[in-house]
Enzyme design. Structure first.
Site, short mmCIF file in Angstrom:
data_model
loop_
_atom_site.label_atom_id
_atom_site.label_comp_id
_atom_site.label_asym_id
_atom_site.label_seq_id
_atom_site.Cartn_x
_atom_site.Cartn_y
_atom_site.Cartn_z
CB THR A 1 26.96 26.49 18.39
OG1 THR A 1 27.02 25.34 19.23
CG2 THR A 1 25.94 27.47 18.95
CD GLU B 1 44.44 49.69 45.90
OE1 GLU B 1 45.04 48.63 46.21
OE2 GLU B 1 43.98 49.90 44.75
#
Length: 371
Positions: free
Chosen positions: A204, A57
């Site tokens: 991983t 705004e």
């Protein structure tokens, strides 16, 4: 409330602006604002900036001023109810009141308990007409992680995987680069950009040594990189510990010497002990929410992915499927076994899109449509 075609057009423009805040506004929501005159001319527009910077705004009001436009009596279209509390910045509803706007149209009510209707109430008390719920689903979808964090006190968990046509994420020897093509990999980085944090497991890290950052898409903000590592087996020379971006490692029973070695590399260590010496994933999510993480992007192996699935913590599956058959290999997620097809985790496809030779599939469990 019946909205006019002009209302819809202006709000869609505001949503397009809000999308520009992806990778910029975290942990704040992605918000866009368009201010129009009585005859529909755009007077000013803007979107939320980085945390601590101006909200949508204020950006729109500044834009109107720079263009030399008077906004008194105008209408503001905002993709989220204007805030009413003092955070890093003053309340946006006060700025709109001071500017003398006649009407505010908000896509959806702010789920933040500090706002949650208070912004609209303050605008109405100042004599400004307020209309709500224009393209609400689109606004919620854009900010699905923010809604999740505000309402459930946990991030929206998106589990990403690249699979073959027969559902394999890697060969038996663990090799997985590359199952999918360049278009799919680039798209995956756009989803990384959406996230406040990207999570993987130590398995991983040890097998693939990934960087786990955003490289194939422009971004103003690198997500937090998170490692689930119960015993702190992450090597101090792992690539994930290198810049850019911060690293947070969740452990259960860490070795003191290894903890100090990883801290010396800049990683933060957090304890989230669970059963059997493992990290408690639910506690991890609660902690990430408290750190302001809206969307958590999970790129992990089949064991950790299986744990997220088994514990019912996945809100969305982001699957890239290649037209390849790999035969024997690793699956997407190890959980179960289940004894009947009726016990399978039922999902609903949200979207299916072709990217080069591959498909992008997005699916969610029932009840996860939106928040």
């Amino acid at each position: 409330m019946t909205f006019s075609p002009a209302d819809h057009t202006a709000m869609r423009s505001a949503l397009a602006l809000a999308a520009q805040a992806v990778g910029l506004s975290e942990p704040n929501p992605r918000v866009g604002c368009v201010i129009t005159s009585a005859d529909g001319r755009v007077l000013g527009q803007g979107h939320t900036q980085q945390a601590g910077g101006p909200h949508a705004e204020v950006m729109a009001l500044r834009d109107a001023a720079e263009r030399g436009h008077e906004v008194r009596g105008a209408t503001a279209y905002v993709t989220l109810e204007p805030c009413s509390h003092h955070g890093r910045t003053p309340p946006c509803c006060d700025a709109l009141i001071a500017a003398g706007l006649a009407r505010v149209v908000a896509a959806v009510q702010d789920p933040n308990p500090l706002v949650a209707g208070e912004g609209a109430a303050r605008l109405r008390a100042a004599g400004i007409a307020v209309d709500m719920d224009l393209l609400a689903d689109e606004s919620r979808e854009l900010n699905i992680g923010f809604f999740s964090r505000m309402r459930r006190k946990r991030p929206w968990v998106r589990l990403k995987s690249a699979v073959s046509l027969d559902g394999r994420t890697a060969l038996e020897n663990g090799r997985s680069q590359w199952i999918t093509g360049e278009a799919a990999r680039t798209d995956g980085h756009l989803f990384r950009k959406r996230a406040g944090a990207i999570l993987t497991g130590v398995g991983t890290v040890l097998e693939d040594n990934p960087r786990l950052d955003v490289r194939l898409a422009e971004t103003a903000h690198q997500p937090l990189r998170v490692i689930v590592d119960s015993r702190l087996d992450t090597p101090s020379n792992a690539r994930i510990l290198e810049p850019p971006g911060a690293v947070l490692i969740y452990a259960a029973a860490p070795d003191k010497a290894q903890r100090e070695a990883l801290r010396a590399k800049g990683a933060e260590i957090a304890l989230a002990p669970g059963a059997h010496g493992k990290v408690d994933l639910a506690s991890l999510l609660t902690d990430l929410a408290q750190r302001g993480i809206n969307e958590l992007h999970v790129e992990a192996g089949h064991k950790l992915s299986g744990s997220f699935v088994r514990e019912g913590l996945v809100d969305e599956f982001l699957i890239y499927q290649a037209p390849k058959l790999l035969g024997a290999g690793q699956g997407l997620a190890s959980f179960g076994p289940i004894e009947a097809l009726d016990d399978a985790l039922a999902l609903r496809f949200v979207s299916i899109e072709r990217l080069g030779d591959d498909l992008r599939l997005i699916a969610r469990p029932p009840g996860r449509e939106h928040f």
